[in-house]
Enzyme design. Structure first.
Site, short mmCIF file in Angstrom:
data_model
loop_
_atom_site.label_atom_id
_atom_site.label_comp_id
_atom_site.label_asym_id
_atom_site.label_seq_id
_atom_site.Cartn_x
_atom_site.Cartn_y
_atom_site.Cartn_z
N GLY A 1 0.82 -1.21 0.00
CA GLY A 1 0.00 0.00 0.00
C GLY A 1 0.85 1.26 0.00
O GLY A 1 2.03 1.23 -0.34
N GLU B 1 3.90 6.60 -7.53
CA GLU B 1 4.08 6.46 -8.98
C GLU B 1 4.85 5.17 -9.34
O GLU B 1 4.60 4.57 -10.39
CB GLU B 1 4.82 7.71 -9.50
CG GLU B 1 4.79 7.92 -10.99
CD GLU B 1 3.39 7.97 -11.62
OE1 GLU B 1 2.42 8.34 -10.94
OE2 GLU B 1 3.30 7.61 -12.81
N GLY B 2 5.72 4.72 -8.45
CA GLY B 2 6.45 3.47 -8.71
C GLY B 2 5.48 2.29 -8.79
O GLY B 2 5.55 1.46 -9.71
N HIS B 3 4.54 2.20 -7.83
CA HIS B 3 3.53 1.13 -7.87
C HIS B 3 2.64 1.29 -9.11
O HIS B 3 2.28 0.30 -9.74
CB HIS B 3 2.63 1.20 -6.63
CG HIS B 3 3.34 0.98 -5.33
ND1 HIS B 3 3.53 1.99 -4.42
CD2 HIS B 3 3.91 -0.12 -4.79
CE1 HIS B 3 4.17 1.53 -3.37
NE2 HIS B 3 4.42 0.25 -3.56
N ASP C 1 13.85 -2.60 -4.99
CA ASP C 1 14.17 -3.65 -4.02
C ASP C 1 14.78 -4.81 -4.82
O ASP C 1 14.17 -5.86 -4.99
CB ASP C 1 12.91 -4.08 -3.28
CG ASP C 1 12.33 -2.93 -2.48
OD1 ASP C 1 13.07 -2.35 -1.66
OD2 ASP C 1 11.17 -2.58 -2.69
N VAL D 1 11.55 3.81 -10.62
CA VAL D 1 10.98 5.11 -11.01
C VAL D 1 11.57 6.15 -10.06
O VAL D 1 11.62 5.94 -8.84
CB VAL D 1 9.44 5.10 -10.90
CG1 VAL D 1 8.87 6.44 -11.33
CG2 VAL D 1 8.86 3.97 -11.75
N SER E 1 9.76 5.75 -3.11
CA SER E 1 9.56 4.77 -2.04
C SER E 1 8.49 5.31 -1.11
O SER E 1 8.41 6.53 -0.88
CB SER E 1 10.88 4.61 -1.25
OG SER E 1 10.61 4.01 0.00
N SER E 2 7.67 4.40 -0.57
CA SER E 2 6.64 4.86 0.38
C SER E 2 7.31 5.52 1.59
O SER E 2 6.73 6.39 2.23
CB SER E 2 5.79 3.68 0.85
OG SER E 2 5.22 3.04 -0.26
O1 PAF Z 1 8.05 -4.77 -1.87
C1 PAF Z 1 7.07 -4.81 -1.10
O2 PAF Z 1 6.25 -3.90 -1.05
C2 PAF Z 1 6.89 -6.01 -0.18
O3 PAF Z 1 8.12 -6.50 0.24
C3 PAF Z 1 6.04 -7.13 -0.81
C4 PAF Z 1 6.72 -7.71 -2.06
C5 PAF Z 1 4.68 -6.58 -1.20
C6 PAF Z 1 5.86 -8.26 0.18
O4 PAF Z 1 5.23 -7.82 1.34
#
Ligand code: PAF
Length: 309
Positions: A42, A46-48, A162, A188, A197-198
């Site tokens: 959650g 923008e990366g997600h 990551d 991104v 990053s969040s």
């Molecule tokens: O990269 C993340 O946000 C978390 O490590 C993941 C892959 C959703 C697992 O909880």
């Protein structure tokens, strides 16, 4: 705003129960639909959203996003409790990106059955991030294995910020004969170069300014590529050490599979550093030594920061 319908084309539905979601994706697969999964914790940025857009590029697929702050991957002194959980904003982002299914389970739904089985990541899980965060990758691989088993996606998307997580998930899928294809999506960055990053939300103005030394260090390392591994590390380290607002956890040059770095050819430079209480990760692909192909767009000194891919 959580929908109860199992799946309605063109509308977002939210599931909290692993069994319920498993039934929905099984039924969709039975009709020949391919399934994408974007696993997240959650606080979507923008990366997600780039991961989601990448998934939706495949025509005719159904896209599921999981939103679950996984307690298993946080150490006792880490930010599990203060990790941002803006669910309604995240659901709006999913709707805007055309996501079909959101999986938002509670920790009890995921682990409440007295679960004791976990996935051990092997030696690489104890290096780099794993050396600073013992048990972290066991928690990550365990939840990712569960998500892959619940959703059974054809494709699952992971950001290369990551990078160690991406490599370990790919390894796990091979080692455990899981059927999903793991797709890595380039980092991104904000306009100033900071990887999204969040956790960037935790940074004060001064910390954020200091954090810019991280991408600058990677760029300096990449520019030193032709001079070999020692020069790459020295160039990157000099940039970090000149920034008093950063504390370095590690700076390492590795092969792309995170084995030992090559003397020549493509490699990955990885960094983790703290700005105040916030740990930030970043990495870059670069070329070590000579013999660089001018058409190889992973190495582009003229642009400052080599392009990710
Ligand atoms: O990269 C993340 O946000 C978390 O490590 C993941 C892959 C959703 C697992 O909880």
């Amino acid at each position: 705003m959580t929908g109860q319908r199992p799946y309605t084309p063109g509308e977002l539905t939210v599931h909290h129960s692993p069994d319920e979601l498993g039934k929905v994706t099984r039924a969709l697969r039975a009709t020949g639909r391919k399934i994408n999964l974007v696993p997240t914790m959650g606080a979507l940025h923008e990366g997600h959203r780039t991961l989601i857009r990448r998934a939706r590029r495949i025509p005719g697929t159904v896209t599921a996003v999981s939103i679950f702050v996984n307690p298993l991957q946080f150490g006792p002194d880490e930010d599990f409790h203060r990790y941002p959980r803006p669910l309604e904003t995240d659901l709006d982002a999913c709707r805007a990106e055309g996501v079909d299914l959101v999986f938002n389970p509670s920790p009890e739904a995921m682990y409440g059955t007295g679960a004791t089985t976990t996935v051990h990541p092997g030696q690489l899980g104890a290096e780099l991030e794993g050396a600073v965060r013992p048990g972290h990758f066991e928690g990550v691989l365990t939840v990712v294995a569960k998500l892959l088993n619940i959703v059974r996606p054809d494709f699952a998307y992971f950001g290369e910020k990551d990078y160690q997580q991406f490599v370990l998930v790919k390894r796990m899928v091979t080692d455990l004969n899981l059927e999903s294809a793991i797709v890595g999506v380039p980092i991104v960055r904000d306009a100033d170069g900071l990887a999204l990053s969040s956790r960037n939300a935790y940074l004060s103005e001064d910390e954020r300014r200091a954090a810019l030394a991280i991408p600058a260090a990677l760029a300096a390392g990449a520019m030193a590529g032709p001079d070999g591994p020692a020069a790459i590390l020295a160039a990157a380290r000099a940039v970090v050490e000149a920034e008093s607002g950063l504390r370095l956890d590690y700076l390492e040059l590795r092969a792309r599979d995170l084995g030992p770095a090559p003397e020549n050819g493509k490699a990955r430079l990885l960094i983790a550093a703290r700005a105040g209480r916030t740990r930030l990760l970043d990495n870059i692909q670069l070329v070590v030594g000579h013999g660089v192909d001018e058409n190889d767009d992973t190495y582009n000194p003229a642009a400052g920061l080599p392009r990710e891919r």
